[in-house]
Design an enzyme around this catalytic site. Structure first.
Site, PDB file in Angstrom:
ATOM      1  N   VAL A 102      13.668 -49.965 -17.258  1.00 35.59           N
ATOM      2  CA  VAL A 102      12.974 -48.693 -17.109  1.00 35.59           C
ATOM      3  C   VAL A 102      12.242 -48.626 -15.768  1.00 35.59           C
ATOM      4  CG1 VAL A 102      10.889 -49.471 -18.309  1.00 35.59           C
ATOM      5  CG2 VAL A 102      11.456 -47.046 -18.255  1.00 35.59           C
ATOM      6  N   TYR A 103      11.918 -49.765 -15.186  1.00 38.90           N
ATOM      7  CA  TYR A 103      11.266 -49.777 -13.870  1.00 38.90           C
ATOM      8  C   TYR A 103      12.161 -49.084 -12.841  1.00 38.90           C
ATOM      9  CZ  TYR A 103       9.108 -51.663  -9.603  1.00 38.90           C
ATOM     10  OH  TYR A 103       8.514 -51.811  -8.375  1.00 38.90           O
ATOM     11  N   GLY A 104      13.433 -49.439 -12.820  1.00 38.44           N
ATOM     12  CA  GLY A 104      14.362 -48.803 -11.892  1.00 38.44           C
ATOM     13  C   GLY A 104      14.502 -47.314 -12.149  1.00 38.44           C
TER      14      GLY A 104
END
Length: 256
Positions: A160-162
């Site tokens: 989810v960071y990306g």
């Protein structure tokens, strides 16, 4: 004022930097302050904020701190309002605050998704909503976001960071479309692997750190000071025709 100062001096400007007490945010805040801007640092932890403020004050800079929680909509909006109090409405807003939760994709739950999006994407949106229209009315503004390689490629468990960083670069393009005709540019800086507290988990693996350095063209990983020149450029008059761009400051990581 000299030609170079006309292009790059930030004297008389005011900047707000979220995440300005550590890592890339601290490096950018230091650069903007030393280039002449009055800088407001926004972060969660007062001790780190005050430590950064003492360092900058010792260099003769004008600096103020705001303790703010960007993990909720109300917190982000309040932090933005508070950031305008010390020096007035800002000319430059840098969104560098971020969280780095990267469980395996199958393990991502609603809490991880919501927390990551709130800090990494929604807070920059609310800061833009708070300050962008005023910048446009005054005819000058700079919105600068700190993105990630994971906005462009998947590696080291992007998860989810990306996704949040990909959204952040799209946000900059939307902000550029909305306000660039009124003197407000919006751009993102895209780091490579930078030795900061946010990446401490990876730094605990020296083999991985060395491999990431080898992937660059300059032969080393980044440090916060590497973003000084690009940040001052994007904050000042010299970048007035640069907007909606993702500028890689990564030692060639992205092209190797």
């Amino acid at each position: 004022m000299s030609y170079v100062e006309d292009l790059f001096s930030l004297a008389g400007r005011t900047a707000v930097v979220t995440g300005g007490s550590s890592g890339i945010g601290r490096g950018i805040a230091t650069a903007l302050a030393r280039a002449g801007a009055a800088v407001v640092l926004v972060a969660r932890g007062r001790p780190a904020l005050e430590d950064t403020a003492r360092e900058l004050t010792g260099l003769g800079c004008r600096v103020a701190v705001v303790v703010g929680d960007l993990s909720t909509r109300v917190g982000a909006q309040q932090a933005a309002d508070d950031a305008a109090a010390p020096f007035g409405e800002p000319d430059v807003v840098v969104s560098s605050a971020g969280i780095n939760l990267r469980p395996p994709m199958a393990s991502i739950d609603a809490d991880v998704w919501d927390a990551t999006m709130a800090v990494n994407l929604e807070a920059p949106f609310w800061f833009g909503q708070r300050f962008g229209p005023g910048m446009a009315e005054r005819g000058y503004g700079r919105l600068i976001h700190v993105s990630s390689q994971q906005a462009h490629r998947a590696f080291v468990t992007s998860g989810v960071y990306g996704v949040s960083k990909g959204g952040l670069e799209s946000l900059a393009r939307s902000q550029a479309e909305a306000w660039s005709a009124h003197g407000v540019t919006a751009n993102t800086l895209v780091p490579g692997f930078v030795l900061t507290p946010l990446n401490q988990r990876l730094q605990d693996d020296p083999v991985r750190v060395a491999a990431l350095a080898d992937r660059t063209l300059v032969g080393r990983n980044g440090v916060p000071a590497d973003f000084a020149g690009a940040a001052v450029f994007l904050a000042g008059a010299a970048s007035g025709y640069v907007t909606g761009q993702s500028i890689h400051v990564d030692g060639g990581f992205s092209v190797h």
